[in-house]
Design an enzyme around this catalytic site. Structure first.
Site, mmCIF file in Angstrom:
data_model
loop_
_atom_site.group_PDB
_atom_site.id
_atom_site.type_symbol
_atom_site.label_atom_id
_atom_site.label_comp_id
_atom_site.label_asym_id
_atom_site.label_seq_id
_atom_site.Cartn_x
_atom_site.Cartn_y
_atom_site.Cartn_z
ATOM 1 C CG ASP A 79 41.881 40.278 35.508
ATOM 2 O OD1 ASP A 79 42.943 39.955 35.071
ATOM 3 O OD2 ASP A 79 40.985 40.270 34.597
ATOM 4 C CD GLU A 121 46.598 42.133 34.871
ATOM 5 O OE1 GLU A 121 47.121 41.211 34.189
ATOM 6 O OE2 GLU A 121 45.329 42.045 34.676
#
Length: 616
Positions: free
Chosen positions: A331, A360
């Site tokens: 993330d 990400e």
């Protein structure tokens, strides 16, 4: 004299008990490790009141204490162990002494690594990921909906509350996932999030070594991984390196002032991710991005602190080994310290050379995304070790390419031109491509609920280069909230709760169009599952003309031709311009209808259609 001696012994005995009672170990992490890891070093974080008063000792063949580090807070010790190549699995006591007296004892375990653990396979373009928000997928064990000691209670009527989905729910429906054609599951974070509210999404970790009790246990997570593997479905863990939750246990007693960025005081992140690559960026702008907190409930971890960095690296290795992971998704990747990210990926790949890790970087600019991929030669000399990234630029181009009218510079030409930027990536074939995810409107809504465009988007995603990811519910035309409520776009999967009137697992109650979409996706993904040309074949595409976009996947094994016709009228596609891929003798078969074509005569295209043809 005997009475005096007895009294003295009693005083000394009681004194020892009293001294021992002053100390206890509240946390020792990682709680266990494995013999046979490639890196012989292991650092233990030990936390307890005034634990720095004590000296650790141990006696176990193949294990030695290399260093004991003290920090500002006397409630912490960092103990560096050396594990020899010959060390055997077993247990041993770590003694914590004050002077010559043993005050505390901790029994530490070294487990035996599973054979072949270091060479474990990971996700590749042969896979299709199923992205699941676990709280919203299926409630397999209603008993754990509310757990003593965890703040937020279940409330299915609250779109931003806990709904009760759990690990058992995923285990119960592994057959559905496998039968649909998925070969991997990326699960939104399962680690403990003991936040007072809005905890279901999982991105505010409060214990890095513990599965949230409302999802299940560490053992259940490992069981999910093992059972998934038996059905050909690997587990990809969602990892957060940038921040923790404000209720993490160490936030009440941090090891040092620099454990959390900005001295532990909330300073908002600018979210200007381009500052990392911007050759003109000010140091102040870079600091505001890299050291700012994502939000107030997510303290920003300082990976420049060597103990924090090592903690996060070891934690990721621990979960890969313990849960037999198939891969990792990271993330908010660029929000962490860039030097740390290189070290983190390098250490993981040293231990697991085949491990695939996808980061990400939410940018629609491929120049920004490509900066982070392993093998990219960057203008500033930064060396990344990250194998894969989420292809946000292609996702955005897919949406715009399908929705916009096909005029000069818009529509399908956007999709064509974005793909043409692949020269920026070191390995475009290892990017993860997707029509939607847990942070954006459902693709059916992005495409204005146009079923023809939905089919085009699904076929494009599942036949294009890269590793496809499909968000749970996309296969049944899941819809979003018009107001942008994330809790509503992460809707409950129908049939995951007892008493649901619609059950997508069995098909009961689905509309005709929803069932058609599910059947369409199942056929497409199972066709893809065994198609080496789509997995690893080369790609050639032809510039869109008159609302028609054609591309080929090809290898020595054969060719697959994909044709997207956005036109509102039927059209005839002349095949002469594709002479590099097909000849006048080429024949083709539609994978859905089974219809055969003589390609020398061209192809009649129905209006607003997509075709997948196997060429022979």
């Amino acid at each position: 004299m005997k009475r005096i001696l007895l009294a003295l012994i009693t005083v000394l005995f009681l004194g020892n008990i009293a001294e021992a009672a002053k100390y206890k170990i509240d946390h020792l992490e990682p709680a266990f490790w494995w013999a046979g890891m490639k890196n012989p070093k292991l650092q233990l974080l030990v936390h307890g009141e005034n634990i720095a008063d004590l000296k650790p000792e141990l006696n176990y063949e193949g294990v030695s204490i290399a260093k004991v580090s003290f920090v500002e807070n006397p409630n912490y010790l960092f103990v560096d162990l050396n594990l020899s190549e010959e060390v055997k699995a077993g247990s041993f006591d770590i003694l914590f002494k004050r002077g010559k007296k043993t005050v505390l004892k901790y029994n530490y375990q070294l487990l035996q690594r599973q054979e072949g653990s270091a060479e474990r396979a990971s996700f590749t373009p042969a896979d299709v990921m199923y992205l699941i928000t676990p709280d919203r997928f299926a409630n397999g064990n209603p008993v754990n909906d509310n757990v003593k000691g965890l703040s937020e209670q279940a409330n299915r009527s609250n779109s931003n509350g806990r709904h009760g989905g759990d690990i058992q729910g995923m285990i119960d429906h592994l057959d559905y996932i496998s039968d649909m054609g998925f070969t991997a599951i990326w699960i939104n974070p399962l680690l403990e999030n003991n936040q007072p509210e809005y905890s279901y999404h999982g991105y505010s970790t409060t214990d890095y070594y513990k599965i949230d009790g409302r999802y299940g246990t560490n053992e259940e997570y490992r069981k999910l991984s093992q059972m998934g593997k038996e059905k050909g479905v690997g587990i990809i863990m969602d990892v957060i390196l940038n921040h923790c939750g404000s209720e993490h246990w160490w936030m009440k007693d941090v090891p040092s002032k620099d454990w959390i960025n900005n001295g532990g005081e909330f300073t908002s992140c600018s979210h200007k991710r381009t500052t990392v690559q911007d050759r003109y960026a000010s140091k102040e702008d870079l600091k505001q991005f890299a050291d700012g907190w994502f939000v107030q409930s997510m303290p920003d971890l300082n990976q420049r602190n060597e103990f924090m960095a090592n903690y996060l690296i070891q934690n990721s290795i621990w979960w890969v080994e313990y849960a037999e992971l198939y891969g990792i998704r990271v993330d908010t990747y660029p929000y962490s310290d860039a030097a740390f990210l290189s070290e983190w990926t390098e250490r993981l790949l040293e231990e697991y050379p085949n491990l695939n890790i996808v980061g990400e970087e939410w940018s629609t600019n491929p120049a920004i995304v490509s900066y982070w991929q392993k093998g990219k030669v960057n203008h500033d000399g930064y060396v990344s070790n990250l194998p894969s990234l989420m292809d946000f630029p292609l996702q955005n181009a897919l949406k715009e390419g399908l929705v916009q009218e096909d005029t000069w510079g818009t529509g399908l030409i956007k999709l064509y031109e974005m793909l043409s930027n692949d020269f920026l990536y070191a390995d475009p074939g290892n990017l993860v491509i997707f029509p939607d995810n847990h942070d954006m409107a459902r693709i059916f809504d992005q495409l204005e609920r146009d079923y023809d465009l939905y089919k085009m988007a699904m076929i494009y995603t599942l036949t294009m280069r890269g590793i496809p990811q499909i968000y749970y519910g996309t296969e049944i035309l899941a819809k979003s909230d018009a107001g942008g409520d994330h809790g509503k776009l992460r809707t409950d999967f129908p049939g995951g709760w007892k008493g649901d009137k619609v059950n997508a697992f069995t098909g009961e109650g689905l509309s005709t169009k929803e069932k058609d979409a599910q059947d369409f996706m199942k056929k497409l993904m199972n066709w893809r599952k065994n198609n080496e040309i789509i997995h690893n074949g080369k790609l050639m595409h032809f510039a869109p003309e008159n609302g028609v976009y054609t591309y080929f996947r090809y290898s020595d094994e054969g060719k697959v031709m994909v044709i997207l016709n956005k036109g509102k009228e039927k059209a005839h596609l002349f095949t002469g311009r594709f002479h590099e891929m097909i000849s006048k003798e080429s024949k083709a078969k539609d994978i859905f209808t089974g219809k055969s074509f003589e390609l020398k005569d061209g192809i009649d295209l129905p209006a607003r259609s997509v075709m997948v043809l196997e060429i022979n």
